[in-house]
Design a protein around this motif. Sequence first.
Motif, PDB file in Angstrom:
ATOM      1  N   LEU A  93      41.995   0.017 -11.528  1.00 57.37           N
ATOM      2  CA  LEU A  93      42.491  -0.335 -12.292  1.00 57.37           C
ATOM      3  C   LEU A  93      41.621  -0.225 -13.444  1.00 57.37           C
ATOM      4  CD1 LEU A  93      42.830  -4.472 -11.502  1.00 57.37           C
ATOM      5  CD2 LEU A  93      44.339  -2.943 -11.861  1.00 57.37           C
ATOM      6  N   PHE A  94      40.776  -0.290 -13.105  1.00 58.68           N
ATOM      7  CA  PHE A  94      39.633   0.407 -14.842  1.00 58.68           C
ATOM      8  C   PHE A  94      39.799   2.200 -14.452  1.00 58.68           C
ATOM      9  CE2 PHE A  94      40.107  -3.107 -16.846  1.00 58.68           C
ATOM     10  CZ  PHE A  94      39.457  -4.101 -15.525  1.00 58.68           C
ATOM     11  N   GLY A  95      39.846   2.645 -13.434  1.00 54.61           N
ATOM     12  CA  GLY A  95      39.732   4.290 -13.225  1.00 54.61           C
ATOM     13  C   GLY A  95      38.402   4.397 -12.290  1.00 54.61           C
ATOM     14  N   GLN A  96      38.068   5.568 -11.624  1.00 57.76           N
ATOM     15  CA  GLN A  96      37.749   5.644 -10.933  1.00 57.76           C
ATOM     16  C   GLN A  96      36.324   5.290 -11.391  1.00 57.76           C
ATOM     17  OE1 GLN A  96      38.026   6.916  -7.749  1.00 57.76           O
ATOM     18  NE2 GLN A  96      39.421   6.530  -7.725  1.00 57.76           N
ATOM     19  N   GLU A  97      34.815   5.867 -10.516  1.00 57.73           N
ATOM     20  CA  GLU A  97      33.744   5.989 -11.570  1.00 57.73           C
ATOM     21  C   GLU A  97      32.926   7.167 -11.729  1.00 57.73           C
ATOM     22  OE1 GLU A  97      31.227   2.854  -8.148  1.00 57.73           O
ATOM     23  OE2 GLU A  97      31.874   4.098  -7.240  1.00 57.73           O
ATOM     24  N   THR A  98      32.036   7.800 -11.933  1.00 52.36           N
ATOM     25  CA  THR A  98      31.824   9.181 -12.177  1.00 52.36           C
ATOM     26  C   THR A  98      31.474   8.904 -10.950  1.00 52.36           C
ATOM     27  OG1 THR A  98      29.789   8.682 -12.926  1.00 52.36           O
ATOM     28  CG2 THR A  98      31.835   9.108 -14.580  1.00 52.36           C
ATOM     29  N   ALA A  99      30.913  10.523 -11.445  1.00 53.01           N
ATOM     30  CA  ALA A  99      30.292  11.417  -9.928  1.00 53.01           C
ATOM     31  C   ALA A  99      28.692  11.040  -9.601  1.00 53.01           C
ATOM     32  CB  ALA A  99      30.748  13.195  -9.415  1.00 53.01           C
ATOM     33  N   GLU A 100      28.813  10.144 -10.860  1.00 53.98           N
ATOM     34  CA  GLU A 100      26.698  10.630 -11.060  1.00 53.98           C
ATOM     35  C   GLU A 100      26.478   8.963 -10.751  1.00 53.98           C
ATOM     36  OE1 GLU A 100      27.041  13.486 -14.427  1.00 53.98           O
ATOM     37  OE2 GLU A 100      28.310  11.678 -14.099  1.00 53.98           O
ATOM     38  N   GLN A 101      27.947   7.854 -10.588  1.00 51.91           N
ATOM     39  CA  GLN A 101      26.958   6.788 -10.557  1.00 51.91           C
ATOM     40  C   GLN A 101      27.692   6.918  -8.998  1.00 51.91           C
ATOM     41  OE1 GLN A 101      30.982   5.393 -12.953  1.00 51.91           O
ATOM     42  NE2 GLN A 101      29.227   4.105 -14.385  1.00 51.91           N
ATOM     43  N   ARG A 102      28.506   7.494  -9.005  1.00 54.51           N
ATOM     44  CA  ARG A 102      28.605   6.942  -7.432  1.00 54.51           C
ATOM     45  C   ARG A 102      27.318   7.799  -6.461  1.00 54.51           C
ATOM     46  NH1 ARG A 102      32.967  10.204  -4.217  1.00 54.51           N
ATOM     47  NH2 ARG A 102      34.226  10.718  -6.040  1.00 54.51           N
ATOM     48  N   GLU A 103      26.662   9.029  -6.724  1.00 52.81           N
ATOM     49  CA  GLU A 103      25.659   9.174  -5.736  1.00 52.81           C
ATOM     50  C   GLU A 103      24.508   8.138  -6.141  1.00 52.81           C
ATOM     51  OE1 GLU A 103      27.243  12.624  -4.187  1.00 52.81           O
ATOM     52  OE2 GLU A 103      24.840  11.796  -4.273  1.00 52.81           O
ATOM     53  N   ALA A 104      24.685   7.958  -7.044  1.00 52.97           N
ATOM     54  CA  ALA A 104      23.756   6.452  -7.701  1.00 52.97           C
ATOM     55  C   ALA A 104      23.414   5.673  -6.553  1.00 52.97           C
ATOM     56  CB  ALA A 104      23.377   6.331  -8.892  1.00 52.97           C
ATOM     57  N   LYS A 105      24.735   5.295  -6.216  1.00 56.03           N
ATOM     58  CA  LYS A 105      25.115   4.389  -5.695  1.00 56.03           C
ATOM     59  C   LYS A 105      24.594   4.473  -4.336  1.00 56.03           C
ATOM     60  CE  LYS A 105      27.901   1.265  -7.444  1.00 56.03           C
ATOM     61  NZ  LYS A 105      29.303   1.444  -8.225  1.00 56.03           N
ATOM     62  N   ILE A 106      25.363   5.952  -3.961  1.00 61.84           N
ATOM     63  CA  ILE A 106      25.124   6.574  -2.087  1.00 61.84           C
ATOM     64  C   ILE A 106      23.366   6.008  -2.452  1.00 61.84           C
ATOM     65  CG2 ILE A 106      25.114   7.770  -1.158  1.00 61.84           C
ATOM     66  CD1 ILE A 106      28.219   8.118  -1.782  1.00 61.84           C
ATOM     67  N   LYS A 107      22.826   6.644  -2.990  1.00 65.86           N
ATOM     68  CA  LYS A 107      21.560   6.806  -2.891  1.00 65.86           C
ATOM     69  C   LYS A 107      20.966   5.483  -2.703  1.00 65.86           C
ATOM     70  CE  LYS A 107      17.748   9.964  -3.987  1.00 65.86           C
ATOM     71  NZ  LYS A 107      16.310   9.596  -4.952  1.00 65.86           N
ATOM     72  N   ILE A 108      21.046   4.514  -3.279  1.00 67.15           N
ATOM     73  CA  ILE A 108      20.611   3.238  -3.168  1.00 67.15           C
ATOM     74  C   ILE A 108      20.853   2.491  -1.816  1.00 67.15           C
ATOM     75  CG2 ILE A 108      20.668   0.097  -3.912  1.00 67.15           C
ATOM     76  CD1 ILE A 108      20.730   1.634  -7.059  1.00 67.15           C
ATOM     77  N   GLU A 164      21.376   4.395   0.937  1.00 66.32           N
ATOM     78  CA  GLU A 164      21.301   5.032   1.963  1.00 66.32           C
ATOM     79  C   GLU A 164      19.434   4.717   2.164  1.00 66.32           C
ATOM     80  OE1 GLU A 164      21.327   8.706   1.021  1.00 66.32           O
ATOM     81  OE2 GLU A 164      23.126   9.216   2.599  1.00 66.32           O
ATOM     82  N   GLU A 165      18.603   4.213   0.931  1.00 67.35           N
ATOM     83  CA  GLU A 165      17.511   3.136   1.244  1.00 67.35           C
ATOM     84  C   GLU A 165      17.235   1.995   2.135  1.00 67.35           C
ATOM     85  OE1 GLU A 165      16.116   5.097  -2.710  1.00 67.35           O
ATOM     86  OE2 GLU A 165      15.552   3.191  -2.709  1.00 67.35           O
ATOM     87  N   GLN A 166      18.803   1.190   1.321  1.00 63.31           N
ATOM     88  CA  GLN A 166      18.817  -0.259   1.961  1.00 63.31           C
ATOM     89  C   GLN A 166      18.988  -0.195   3.623  1.00 63.31           C
ATOM     90  OE1 GLN A 166      21.536  -1.998  -0.345  1.00 63.31           O
ATOM     91  NE2 GLN A 166      19.807  -2.332  -1.357  1.00 63.31           N
ATOM     92  N   ILE A 167      19.684   0.967   3.412  1.00 58.71           N
ATOM     93  CA  ILE A 167      19.596   1.173   4.806  1.00 58.71           C
ATOM     94  C   ILE A 167      19.318   1.275   6.143  1.00 58.71           C
ATOM     95  CG2 ILE A 167      20.979   2.737   6.669  1.00 58.71           C
ATOM     96  CD1 ILE A 167      23.975   2.846   4.757  1.00 58.71           C
ATOM     97  N   GLN A 168      17.854   2.257   5.588  1.00 54.05           N
ATOM     98  CA  GLN A 168      16.659   2.953   5.855  1.00 54.05           C
ATOM     99  C   GLN A 168      15.752   1.184   6.517  1.00 54.05           C
ATOM    100  OE1 GLN A 168      14.447   6.114   4.193  1.00 54.05           O
ATOM    101  NE2 GLN A 168      14.371   6.793   5.890  1.00 54.05           N
ATOM    102  N   GLU A 169      15.788   0.512   5.002  1.00 56.02           N
ATOM    103  CA  GLU A 169      14.756  -0.185   5.056  1.00 56.02           C
ATOM    104  C   GLU A 169      15.904  -1.356   6.724  1.00 56.02           C
ATOM    105  OE1 GLU A 169      14.255  -1.712   0.980  1.00 56.02           O
ATOM    106  OE2 GLU A 169      14.320  -3.345   2.307  1.00 56.02           O
ATOM    107  N   GLY A 170      16.898  -1.720   6.533  1.00 56.50           N
ATOM    108  CA  GLY A 170      17.326  -2.589   7.059  1.00 56.50           C
ATOM    109  C   GLY A 170      17.176  -1.824   8.657  1.00 56.50           C
ATOM    110  N   GLU A 171      17.706  -0.475   8.818  1.00 52.39           N
ATOM    111  CA  GLU A 171      17.114  -0.162  10.479  1.00 52.39           C
ATOM    112  C   GLU A 171      15.626  -0.456  11.361  1.00 52.39           C
ATOM    113  OE1 GLU A 171      18.671   4.319  10.153  1.00 52.39           O
ATOM    114  OE2 GLU A 171      20.541   3.370  11.210  1.00 52.39           O
ATOM    115  N   GLU A 172      14.728  -0.705   9.825  1.00 53.69           N
ATOM    116  CA  GLU A 172      13.356  -0.417  10.148  1.00 53.69           C
ATOM    117  C   GLU A 172      13.644  -1.877  10.938  1.00 53.69           C
ATOM    118  OE1 GLU A 172      10.799   3.210   8.194  1.00 53.69           O
ATOM    119  OE2 GLU A 172      10.319   0.476   7.077  1.00 53.69           O
ATOM    120  N   GLN A 173      14.165  -2.980   9.925  1.00 54.46           N
ATOM    121  CA  GLN A 173      14.272  -3.866   9.543  1.00 54.46           C
ATOM    122  C   GLN A 173      14.841  -4.893  11.521  1.00 54.46           C
ATOM    123  OE1 GLN A 173      14.959  -7.162   6.970  1.00 54.46           O
ATOM    124  NE2 GLN A 173      13.521  -6.503   5.706  1.00 54.46           N
ATOM    125  N   LEU A 174      15.658  -4.504  11.282  1.00 57.61           N
ATOM    126  CA  LEU A 174      16.841  -4.842  12.354  1.00 57.61           C
ATOM    127  C   LEU A 174      15.633  -4.304  13.600  1.00 57.61           C
ATOM    128  CD1 LEU A 174      19.340  -6.020  13.128  1.00 57.61           C
ATOM    129  CD2 LEU A 174      19.995  -3.224  13.749  1.00 57.61           C
TER     130      LEU A 174
END
Lengths: 402, 393
Positions: A314-329, A331-341
Amino acid sequence: MEDCLAKKMEITVSEAEKRTGKNAMNIQETYTAYLIETRAVESQSEGQCAPVDSLWRRYSEFELLRNYLSVTYPHIVVPPLPEKRADFVWHKLSADNMDPDFVERRRIGLENFLLRVASHPVLCQDKVFYSFLTQEGGWKDMVNETGFQLKADSRLKALNATFRVKNPDKRFTELKHYSDELQSVISHLLRVRARVADRLYGVYKVHGNYGRVFSEWSAIEKEMGDGLQSAGHHMDVYAASIDDILEEEEHYADLLKEYLFYAEALRAVCRKHELMQYDLEMAAQDLTSKKQQCEELATGTVRTFSLKGMTSKLFGQETAEQREAKIKILEEQIQEGEEQLKSKNLEGRDFVKSAWADIERFKEQKNHDLKEALISYAVLQISMCKKGIQVWTNAKECFSKM
Amino acid sequence: DTSLAEVNSFSPSMPISPSSMINQYKFEDEPELRDLFVTVDDPESHITAIETFITYRVVTKTSRGEFDSSEYEVRRRYQDFLWLKSKLEEAHPTLIIPPLPEKFIMKGMVERFSDEFIETRRKALHKFLNRIADHPTLTFNEDFKIFLTAQAWELSSHKKQGPGLLSRMGQTVRAVASSVRGGVKNRPEMFTEMNDYMETFSQKINILDKIAHRIYKEEREYFNEMKEYGPIHTLWSASEEDIADSLKGVASCIDKCCKATEKRMAGLSENLLPILHEYVLYSEILMGVLKRRDQIQGELDSKVDALANKKTEKELFSEEIGKLEDKVECANNALKADWDRWKQNMQCDMRSTFTNVAENNLRYYEECLATWESFLASQTVDLHVEEDSEDRP
């Protein structure tokens, strides 16, 4: 069996005493204190006996100890305490906590509890338990300082809360089902036993009425008098004999009660496993959804509906940087999650392994104890029959001489 | 030691046959001397427009000469038994007429025509007739003979004969009148003792009757709980493996003991309860007999008192008084002899009934003991087997 505390130390709960004191809310109350005596079992040469150590504990302290053990060893079927309030009473038995008979049976139950813990291969090594037996002052603070209450999962307190586990462990499900059945059948049995005891009491006591009437009747009879009088005496003996018989049967009921409460402990282990499994599944689910999110962000495809996705449309796509940042976060959470699991999985497997070891131990103990209990019940019945035969043989002789 | 006074009753219609004097003493424990056997059985329901009632078959077998036949079979209803009892009381006011079962039972949940009620009544009626048959005097009573032998229509017509209602009422009025005056004043010591005895006996037997009923009730409630107790163990065994057999064993023991309790209860209700009930009735009967003796004495006493005031009619009175004196003597002797007999029988009944109660209980405990001992043996055998198998490598 490995060298457990019970083999090294003699433990008894030898006395019970009424006390009054101020409780936490500064209100005067009466309670019972129990004397715990311990003595080291050493190879005793003639006349040499180790000194006895003793300290006083009240029921609430026993409860605290048990709570600590349950939380600290969730995979262990922790021995139960004797009942807090008298339950399954038949009418002659008092439901009063201060009743001397109840206190006496509780004393025995508490001793039994300590012996059970002391002979358990894992629990007997616990330091808090050892201090409970040996350290009079400051034990309460010590327990609280372990911080075990924080570990206690409040979710478990809701007894009937169901956790929707997708892949339940069949063995634990069966075990939980068994513990429910055991609880239900033993409590039913105890209830009916109490009613049977009540009725049996009635039968015996009514016979006691014969004594006085026979005696009064014998006064007007010449030839029948002696026979009546002595028969009446035997009827009195008969009526009085039921008190001891039912007192002994109460101990049998206590044996069953212990396993009624053990069923609860068994159930608790199953519930803890259920909870672990639930947490594991939740964690795995969370990980999967995060991975998915990550993938969607990376490839730009939206497979699942999300509010973010909608708003970005509705409000337009995110910028590429925003997307990158999100992906990084993510990926960190996923790594943490995998260790926890991974660690949760390990934890789960360890739990299952050690729990089953203790459950097998418990099953053997239960089968042995219950079989012994049933045998002891038969012995009680035999003794009651023999007493009955003796009394009625005597009475018959008196009647035949009337 | 025979006494003619015993055999004589005051009923003028009663014949004194030689054989009745020979067969004077008959004790219940000498059946070989009996020459009359009576049974009551086969209750049958009869429904008419007006009422429903039960008749019982009464079979008599006898070798007595005064009976035309040696076997009789008649049907009688409860009313007929009541009639017989009242005739016997009329004819022998100071003999102890055996008790009849009550008209209906107020307490308890037994319905009027339930099988249990009918059977209890049948047994009591059977006992009633047998006690009369065993009684040295009553056994030769004419109405008793008619009761045993007459066909239904014969009995009805015989019932209508005899002293009319008015004269019977007259007797009752006189009896009441003399009872008001007592007859206690000149009562012989012996009968005062009997009265005292009966008062206490009556009290005690009533209490015993209540105790026995309480015991039965408690045993029944125990039985009801036990019925539920055994099956719980069987239910439990379904969840177990190792201890399933032990649990089933306990269940079976409890069930067997339950059945044994049922037998014990049956023993009570078949033996102790009916006997105690009979003696409750007997105590009422005996108090009545003692009263009637006092009334007869009272008649004499009042006549004697009257004589003391009317010196002119002395001769007329003295004959009457003579008759009354004979009457009193006969009544006293009859009662004394019957009393001794009753006491002996009572002692015998009590001894055998309570001995039976004791035997009943012994059987119960012995059965239960055997059950539990065999269970225990089976369990310890298992233990030994387990131990042996553990020893083997």
